[in-house]
Design an enzyme around this catalytic site. Structure first.
Site, PDB file in Angstrom:
ATOM      1  N   LEU A  40       8.149   9.360   8.912  1.00  0.00           N
ATOM      2  CA  LEU A  40       6.937   9.016   9.663  1.00  0.00           C
ATOM      3  C   LEU A  40       7.001   9.617  11.067  1.00  0.00           C
ATOM      4  CD1 LEU A  40       4.268   7.442   9.558  1.00  0.00           C
ATOM      5  CD2 LEU A  40       5.521   5.446  10.423  1.00  0.00           C
ATOM      6  N   ASP A  64       3.386  10.055   6.002  1.00  0.00           N
ATOM      7  CA  ASP A  64       3.117   8.629   5.835  1.00  0.00           C
ATOM      8  C   ASP A  64       3.120   8.369   4.331  1.00  0.00           C
ATOM      9  OD1 ASP A  64       2.118   6.066   5.546  1.00  0.00           O
ATOM     10  OD2 ASP A  64       0.453   6.335   6.940  1.00  0.00           O
ATOM     11  N   TYR A 163      10.113  -8.803   1.973  1.00  0.00           N
ATOM     12  CA  TYR A 163      11.073  -7.708   1.777  1.00  0.00           C
ATOM     13  C   TYR A 163      11.736  -7.810   0.409  1.00  0.00           C
ATOM     14  CZ  TYR A 163      15.114  -4.675   2.605  1.00  0.00           C
ATOM     15  OH  TYR A 163      16.072  -3.694   2.510  1.00  0.00           O
TER      16      TYR A 163
END
Length: 255
Positions: A40, A64, A163
């Site tokens: 990124l 991205d 996560y």
């Protein structure tokens, strides 16, 4: 790994600007791959490039992973540079957020899902479509993919609901994708590290670091290079009979 292990194969590494992604880029370059360092942060990708011997053989690009068009541009740039699409892929781009479950926001949840799970899915899909374009019939070894999961998906610690959900999804995705792609000559596997000393974990604080170290028989956190060694092995033909595997790299902290 021998200096000519990958014989100028093109490898795409997302999240290549730091941590395990950077360590993997460096080891792939040492083993003879032409590495597309994608991150990124283009600045971070270029820094990884600067650490390689013969950086002119490799490529640093901004990407991205949550945007299909951005991923397609990276594959096209690799094809333009090397005359062929990448045949090796490491999905190392990832984010981690810690938050009490009841305090998690939709925006933070979307970010973790989009990078960790959607990003892994999109990059793998675009990569495999490019690799198979114009090809007919099965071959023994056309390419290989390694995804980055986490042992958090197994032990499911508190404050990490979003996560761990995405990393469990990465493991399931890896196995399903592997089952579909193996007869096309593309092996898909994943690694599940324990806590590794990377920028992602740098902010967890000294007390928590000590706690994680105490859980490991080795008494320390893992190093990015130690995970990269396993990733490079899974990309190589030395792991030719490994399909849909999830290899834990934990220092014995998770058994």
């Amino acid at each position: 790994m021998a200096p000519d292990a990958f014989n100028s194969q093109v490898a795409l590494v997302t999240g290549g600007g730091s941590g395990m992604g950077r360590a993997t880029c460096l080891q792939l370059a040492q083993a003879g791959a032409r590495v597309v360092v994608a991150d990124l942060s283009e600045e971070a990708a270029r820094h990884t490039l600067s650490l390689m011997a013969n950086p002119e053989h490799h490529l640093a690009l901004q990407v991205d992973v949550t945007q299909q068009s951005a991923v397609e541009r990276v594959i096209a740039a690799a094809r333009d540079r090397y005359g062929k699409p990448p045949s090796l892929l490491v999905n190392s781009a990832g984010v981690m957020r810690t938050s009490p479950f009841l305090d998690e926001t939709e925006a933070r949840l979307d970010r973790v899902i989009n990078v960790n799970l959607k990003g892994t899915f999109l990059v793998t899909q675009v990569f495999i479509k490019a690799l198979l374009e114009g090809e007919r019939g099965a071959v023994e070894e056309r390419g290989a993919v390694v995804n980055i999961a986490s042992t958090a998906a197994k032990v499911c610690p508190p404050l990490m609901a979003s996560y761990v959900a995405t990393k469990a999804g990465v493991i399931a995705f890896t196995k399903s994708c592997a089952a579909e792609m193996a007869n096309k000559g593309i092996r898909v596997n994943c690694v599940a590290p324990y806590v590794i000393a990377t920028p992602m974990t740098a902010g967890i604080g000294e007390p928590l670091v000590r706690e994680y170290c105490n859980r490991s028989p080795l008494g320390r956190l893992g190093r990015p290079e130690e995970v990269a060694e396993v990733i490079v092995f899974l990309l190589s033909r030395r792991s030719s009979y490994m399909v849909g595997a999830c290899v834990e790299v934990t220092g014995g902290a998770v058994m």
